[in-house]
Design a protein around this motif. Sequence first.
Motif, mmCIF file in Angstrom:
data_model
loop_
_atom_site.group_PDB
_atom_site.id
_atom_site.type_symbol
_atom_site.label_atom_id
_atom_site.label_comp_id
_atom_site.label_asym_id
_atom_site.label_seq_id
_atom_site.Cartn_x
_atom_site.Cartn_y
_atom_site.Cartn_z
ATOM 1 N N PHE A 36 0.840 -1.193 0.000
ATOM 2 C CA PHE A 36 0.000 0.000 0.000
ATOM 3 C C PHE A 36 0.882 1.253 0.000
ATOM 4 N N ASP A 37 0.608 2.198 0.905
ATOM 5 C CA ASP A 37 1.380 3.451 0.899
ATOM 6 C C ASP A 37 2.650 3.355 1.746
ATOM 7 N N GLU A 38 3.019 2.128 2.118
ATOM 8 C CA GLU A 38 4.238 1.938 2.901
ATOM 9 C C GLU A 38 5.282 1.132 2.138
ATOM 10 N N ILE A 39 5.184 1.105 0.829
ATOM 11 C CA ILE A 39 6.163 0.393 0.008
ATOM 12 C C ILE A 39 7.510 1.118 0.067
ATOM 13 N N VAL A 40 8.564 0.366 0.244
ATOM 14 C CA VAL A 40 9.928 0.907 0.246
ATOM 15 C C VAL A 40 10.721 0.180 -0.844
ATOM 16 N N ILE A 41 11.261 0.940 -1.769
ATOM 17 C CA ILE A 41 12.040 0.378 -2.865
ATOM 18 C C ILE A 41 13.511 0.327 -2.466
ATOM 19 N N ASP A 42 14.174 -0.732 -2.866
ATOM 20 C CA ASP A 42 15.589 -0.904 -2.567
ATOM 21 C C ASP A 42 16.385 0.332 -3.005
ATOM 22 N N LYS A 43 17.239 0.853 -2.115
ATOM 23 C CA LYS A 43 17.970 2.095 -2.391
ATOM 24 C C LYS A 43 18.868 1.970 -3.620
ATOM 25 N N GLU A 44 19.451 0.813 -3.823
ATOM 26 C CA GLU A 44 20.309 0.620 -4.994
ATOM 27 C C GLU A 44 19.522 0.816 -6.284
ATOM 28 N N LEU A 46 16.759 2.694 -6.567
ATOM 29 C CA LEU A 46 16.430 4.120 -6.649
ATOM 30 C C LEU A 46 17.603 4.922 -7.192
ATOM 31 N N ASP A 47 18.812 4.573 -6.769
ATOM 32 C CA ASP A 47 20.002 5.283 -7.255
ATOM 33 C C ASP A 47 20.186 5.092 -8.764
ATOM 34 N N ARG A 48 19.818 3.925 -9.258
ATOM 35 C CA ARG A 48 19.980 3.646 -10.695
ATOM 36 C C ARG A 48 19.003 4.430 -11.559
ATOM 37 N N LEU A 49 17.912 4.897 -10.977
ATOM 38 C CA LEU A 49 16.895 5.595 -11.765
ATOM 39 C C LEU A 49 17.396 6.910 -12.350
ATOM 40 N N ASN A 50 18.521 7.406 -11.875
ATOM 41 C CA ASN A 50 19.080 8.649 -12.404
ATOM 42 C C ASN A 50 19.858 8.441 -13.696
ATOM 43 N N ASP A 51 20.038 7.189 -14.106
ATOM 44 C CA ASP A 51 20.921 6.894 -15.231
ATOM 45 C C ASP A 51 20.209 6.786 -16.571
ATOM 46 N N TYR A 52 18.876 6.999 -16.610
ATOM 47 C CA TYR A 52 18.125 6.695 -17.835
ATOM 48 C C TYR A 52 17.273 7.882 -18.300
ATOM 49 N N ASP A 53 17.052 7.899 -19.613
ATOM 50 C CA ASP A 53 16.252 8.959 -20.228
ATOM 51 C C ASP A 53 14.794 8.557 -20.392
ATOM 52 N N LEU A 54 14.556 7.251 -20.533
ATOM 53 C CA LEU A 54 13.208 6.742 -20.772
ATOM 54 C C LEU A 54 13.016 5.448 -19.995
ATOM 55 N N PHE A 55 11.858 5.343 -19.353
ATOM 56 C CA PHE A 55 11.513 4.136 -18.598
ATOM 57 C C PHE A 55 10.236 3.532 -19.160
ATOM 58 N N ILE A 56 10.192 2.211 -19.162
ATOM 59 C CA ILE A 56 8.958 1.486 -19.458
ATOM 60 C C ILE A 56 8.701 0.579 -18.268
ATOM 61 N N THR A 57 7.560 0.770 -17.620
ATOM 62 C CA THR A 57 7.267 -0.032 -16.432
ATOM 63 C C THR A 57 6.312 -1.164 -16.770
ATOM 64 N N ILE A 68 7.455 4.071 -7.936
ATOM 65 C CA ILE A 68 8.513 4.166 -8.949
ATOM 66 C C ILE A 68 8.392 5.476 -9.709
ATOM 67 N N VAL A 69 7.191 5.748 -10.204
ATOM 68 C CA VAL A 69 6.970 6.957 -11.000
ATOM 69 C C VAL A 69 7.285 8.206 -10.182
ATOM 70 N N LYS A 70 6.886 8.204 -8.931
ATOM 71 C CA LYS A 70 7.137 9.346 -8.044
ATOM 72 C C LYS A 70 8.627 9.575 -7.852
ATOM 73 N N SER A 71 9.419 8.525 -7.941
ATOM 74 C CA SER A 71 10.856 8.615 -7.662
ATOM 75 C C SER A 71 11.689 8.995 -8.873
ATOM 76 N N ILE A 72 11.106 8.959 -10.051
ATOM 77 C CA ILE A 72 11.866 9.214 -11.272
ATOM 78 C C ILE A 72 12.007 10.707 -11.532
ATOM 79 N N ASN A 73 13.206 11.104 -11.930
ATOM 80 C CA ASN A 73 13.486 12.503 -12.260
ATOM 81 C C ASN A 73 12.545 12.982 -13.357
ATOM 82 N N ARG A 74 12.024 14.206 -13.204
ATOM 83 C CA ARG A 74 11.048 14.735 -14.160
ATOM 84 C C ARG A 74 11.646 15.037 -15.534
#
Length: 216
Positions: A36-44, A46-57, A68-74
């Motif tokens: 629910f609203d207490e999901i925690v994503i592995d920090k490693e 989250l750190d990798r999400l800064n390396d990409y221009d386009l994501f497909i979930t 995931i979407v909330k954590s991705i750079n705009r």
Amino acid sequence: MKIAILTDGAYGDRAYETIKRKFPCDIIKVKYYGDFDEIVIDKEILDRLNDYDLFITYTLNPDLTYEIVKSINRKSFVLVGAWKGEGFKKQLERFGNVFCPNLMCEIDEKKLNKYLNKYPQLQEFLKYFGKPRVNLILDNNKIIRRIEILREAPCGSTSKTLEEFIGKKFDDNLLLNIGLRVQHFCRAGKIRIFVEKEGKKTKAGKLLVEGITPLM
């Protein structure tokens, strides 16, 4: 341009195999705990999400998808390949850098028009993937001798389907068979009773057939 396929394990492998032929691409299995609203994503992760221009979930857990979407750079863009419910779709797209297609093989310049100027990576992606566009090269007897795939469905079903029809005679019956055959490779969900008038696999067949141009 770098692309990441984000999955919780069920889907995404075929999109990865298809897209990596054109772009640097990684498939990432998202590790997380909680619900629910207490999901925690592995920090490693989250750190990798800064390396990409386009994501497909392709994450099936909606709470995970939201986090995931909330954590991705705009500055990056997200195509949500798995979602349910118009309310959830609106919630995700409010982030501004997110689009939830009904089918990944329906996205094109028209569907993504309002995002193209701000997110040029989408224009690059659409050069190769999205709503299928195909030339069938015929000989004088209308036999298919060669296939030119101008734009492929991200799941790879376009090429997998059409390679079976090389050497066949082009006519209306062949187009019908192509539309039916692609449904075998399509991974879209089954029709939602009382919600959809047409199943997604059927729609995928129509989209492929609409994108075919025969050339002598």
